[in-house]
Design a protein around this motif. Structure first.
Motif, PDB file in Angstrom:
ATOM      1  N   GLY A  59       0.802  -1.222   0.000  1.00  0.00           N
ATOM      2  CA  GLY A  59       0.000   0.000   0.000  1.00  0.00           C
ATOM      3  C   GLY A  59       0.830   1.264   0.000  1.00  0.00           C
ATOM      4  O   GLY A  59       0.316   2.345   0.303  1.00  0.00           O
ATOM      5  N   ARG A  60       2.117   1.150  -0.349  1.00  0.00           N
ATOM      6  CA  ARG A  60       2.983   2.337  -0.321  1.00  0.00           C
ATOM      7  C   ARG A  60       2.894   3.141  -1.614  1.00  0.00           C
ATOM      8  O   ARG A  60       3.366   4.265  -1.675  1.00  0.00           O
ATOM      9  N   TYR A  61       2.327   2.588  -2.657  1.00  0.00           N
ATOM     10  CA  TYR A  61       2.273   3.260  -3.954  1.00  0.00           C
ATOM     11  C   TYR A  61       0.887   3.885  -4.166  1.00  0.00           C
ATOM     12  O   TYR A  61      -0.131   3.213  -4.029  1.00  0.00           O
ATOM     13  N   ILE A  62       0.866   5.159  -4.523  1.00  0.00           N
ATOM     14  CA  ILE A  62      -0.385   5.861  -4.823  1.00  0.00           C
ATOM     15  C   ILE A  62      -0.229   6.561  -6.167  1.00  0.00           C
ATOM     16  O   ILE A  62       0.698   7.358  -6.357  1.00  0.00           O
ATOM     17  N   ILE A  63      -1.133   6.251  -7.114  1.00  0.00           N
ATOM     18  CA  ILE A  63      -1.097   6.850  -8.446  1.00  0.00           C
ATOM     19  C   ILE A  63      -2.267   7.818  -8.587  1.00  0.00           C
ATOM     20  O   ILE A  63      -3.414   7.451  -8.350  1.00  0.00           O
ATOM     21  N   LYS A  64      -1.960   9.064  -8.968  1.00  0.00           N
ATOM     22  CA  LYS A  64      -2.990  10.070  -9.224  1.00  0.00           C
ATOM     23  C   LYS A  64      -2.818  10.575 -10.653  1.00  0.00           C
ATOM     24  O   LYS A  64      -1.776  11.134 -10.989  1.00  0.00           O
ATOM     25  N   SER A  65      -3.842  10.361 -11.477  1.00  0.00           N
ATOM     26  CA  SER A  65      -3.778  10.767 -12.889  1.00  0.00           C
ATOM     27  C   SER A  65      -4.994  11.603 -13.235  1.00  0.00           C
ATOM     28  O   SER A  65      -6.111  11.308 -12.799  1.00  0.00           O
ATOM     29  N   SER A  66      -4.771  12.657 -14.023  1.00  0.00           N
ATOM     30  CA  SER A  66      -5.872  13.503 -14.489  1.00  0.00           C
ATOM     31  C   SER A  66      -5.478  14.093 -15.833  1.00  0.00           C
ATOM     32  O   SER A  66      -4.538  14.883 -15.919  1.00  0.00           O
ATOM     33  N   GLY A  67      -6.192  13.671 -16.886  1.00  0.00           N
ATOM     34  CA  GLY A  67      -5.935  14.226 -18.206  1.00  0.00           C
ATOM     35  C   GLY A  67      -4.520  13.968 -18.670  1.00  0.00           C
ATOM     36  O   GLY A  67      -4.091  12.817 -18.807  1.00  0.00           O
ATOM     37  N   ASN A  68      -3.772  15.030 -18.871  1.00  0.00           N
ATOM     38  CA  ASN A  68      -2.429  14.929 -19.433  1.00  0.00           C
ATOM     39  C   ASN A  68      -1.324  14.912 -18.380  1.00  0.00           C
ATOM     40  O   ASN A  68      -0.178  15.241 -18.680  1.00  0.00           O
TER      41      ASN A  68
END
Length: 333
Positions: A249-258
């Motif tokens: 649970g140490r990895y967090i991915i946040k993506s939005s558009g470009n």
């Protein structure tokens, strides 16, 4: 009551919007109403209300030192063509059902002409390292007075030709100039066509190399400056998807558009050091970039200080030994 600003007649295309403005003065402050009469011979004036025509009509009014009112109509159709009338009155009996007002409603009119939106054919041609963007409009009911090419808010080229065809040439590769371009046919009203230069994602890292201290949070960022926007982002390390090895649970991915961001909590020197790959996908293909992460020990900042202390200790020891072994210049009595 009297008008100090009246609505102006306008030409618009179907699916466009129109806005009419009216301003009146008087004592007491007059009320403003909006009325409409269509172009059909059997049509009569009917009052317009906020939310009319399936909520396409919006009316905003303020009554402060004087009266102001704005009516806006969205997603125009040919049925919206006609005479729009701004009426103002400050007679107390102006809205009475049986009494006639002593002071008649004063009126100011404006015609709105809604014409069918012509079809625009667009094309992008690549020839000898150049991109040729072109637009060709079908038979238009409005007169063309010139052309303009735009990219965002920037005007790239303009002329006063009345032709239905217009083109613009870009020197360079498709990947270097992706985006949304507009061909504008000037005239009452403006006709705007959209030309898209679309490519697979041209992914670039915010930084090619990132540093972090053991136990801290590392942040890796990638972005896509090209068009169209990314539909799916993913991160990989050593050929494995980051989400697949995220048991801790140490990895967090946040993506939005470009843009995409990978956060790694509680950095570990052994597990987290290495190359990370950000992969982007859109309807035209995929692209990726590499970010190298280096994790330093928390004691790394102390090594220079400890090195200086060690050097001083070695020098003091050498001096001490030298002084002890040195022969005296004079033999004591």
């Amino acid at each position: 009551a009297g008008f100090i600003k009246s609505p102006l007649s306008q030409k618009r295309l179907t699916q466009d919007s129109v806005e009419l403005y009216c301003e009146a003065i008087g004592n007491p402050i007059p009320e403003i109403q909006w009325w409409f009469e269509g172009n059909d011979p059997n049509d009569t004036y009917a009052q317009l209300w906020d939310g009319a025509r399936q909520d396409r009509v919006k009316i905003n009014a303020t009554y402060n030192l004087h009266s102001t009112s704005t009516i806006s109509i969205a997603n125009l159709t040919s049925d919206d063509s006609g005479m729009y009338e701004c009426r103002a009155s400050n007679d107390p009996d102006r809205n009475h059902l049986s009494k006639s007002p002593k002071v008649k409603w004063i009126r100011s009119q404006a015609n709105v002409f809604v014409i069918e939106r012509p079809e625009i054919t667009t094309q992008v041609t690549e020839v000898s390292g150049k991109l040729i963007l072109s637009c060709n409009v079908s038979a238009s009911q409005s007169r063309i007075t010139g052309h303009k090419w735009k990219h965002g808010e920037k005007v790239l080229d303009e002329d006063d030709s009345t032709s239905s065809f217009t083109s613009y040439t870009i020197n360079g590769k498709r990947e270097e100039h992706s985006g949304v371009y507009e061909c504008v046919y000037e005239g009452p009203p403006e006709i705007i066509g959209q030309v898209n230069i679309s490519v697979a994602p041209q992914v670039v890292p915010y930084k090619k190399s990132e540093h972090g201290n053991e136990g801290d949070t590392g942040v890796l960022t990638c972005k896509n400056p090209s068009f169209p926007a990314v539909t799916t982002w993913s991160w990989y390390k050593s050929g494995h998807g980051v989400s697949a090895v995220n048991a801790s649970g140490r990895y967090i991915i946040k993506s939005s558009g470009n843009k995409t961001e990978l956060r790694i909590h509680k950095l570990d020197i052994e597990q987290d050091t290495g190359d990370y790959f950000c992969n982007a996908t859109n309807s035209f293909g995929y692209g990726d970039a590499t970010v190298n992460l280096r994790v330093r020990s928390r004691l790394a900042a102390l090594w220079p200080f400890l090195g200086i202390v060690a050097e001083v200790l070695v020098l003091v020891t050498i001096i001490f030994i030298y002084e002890k072994r040195r022969k005296p210049d004079e033999v004591p009595d």
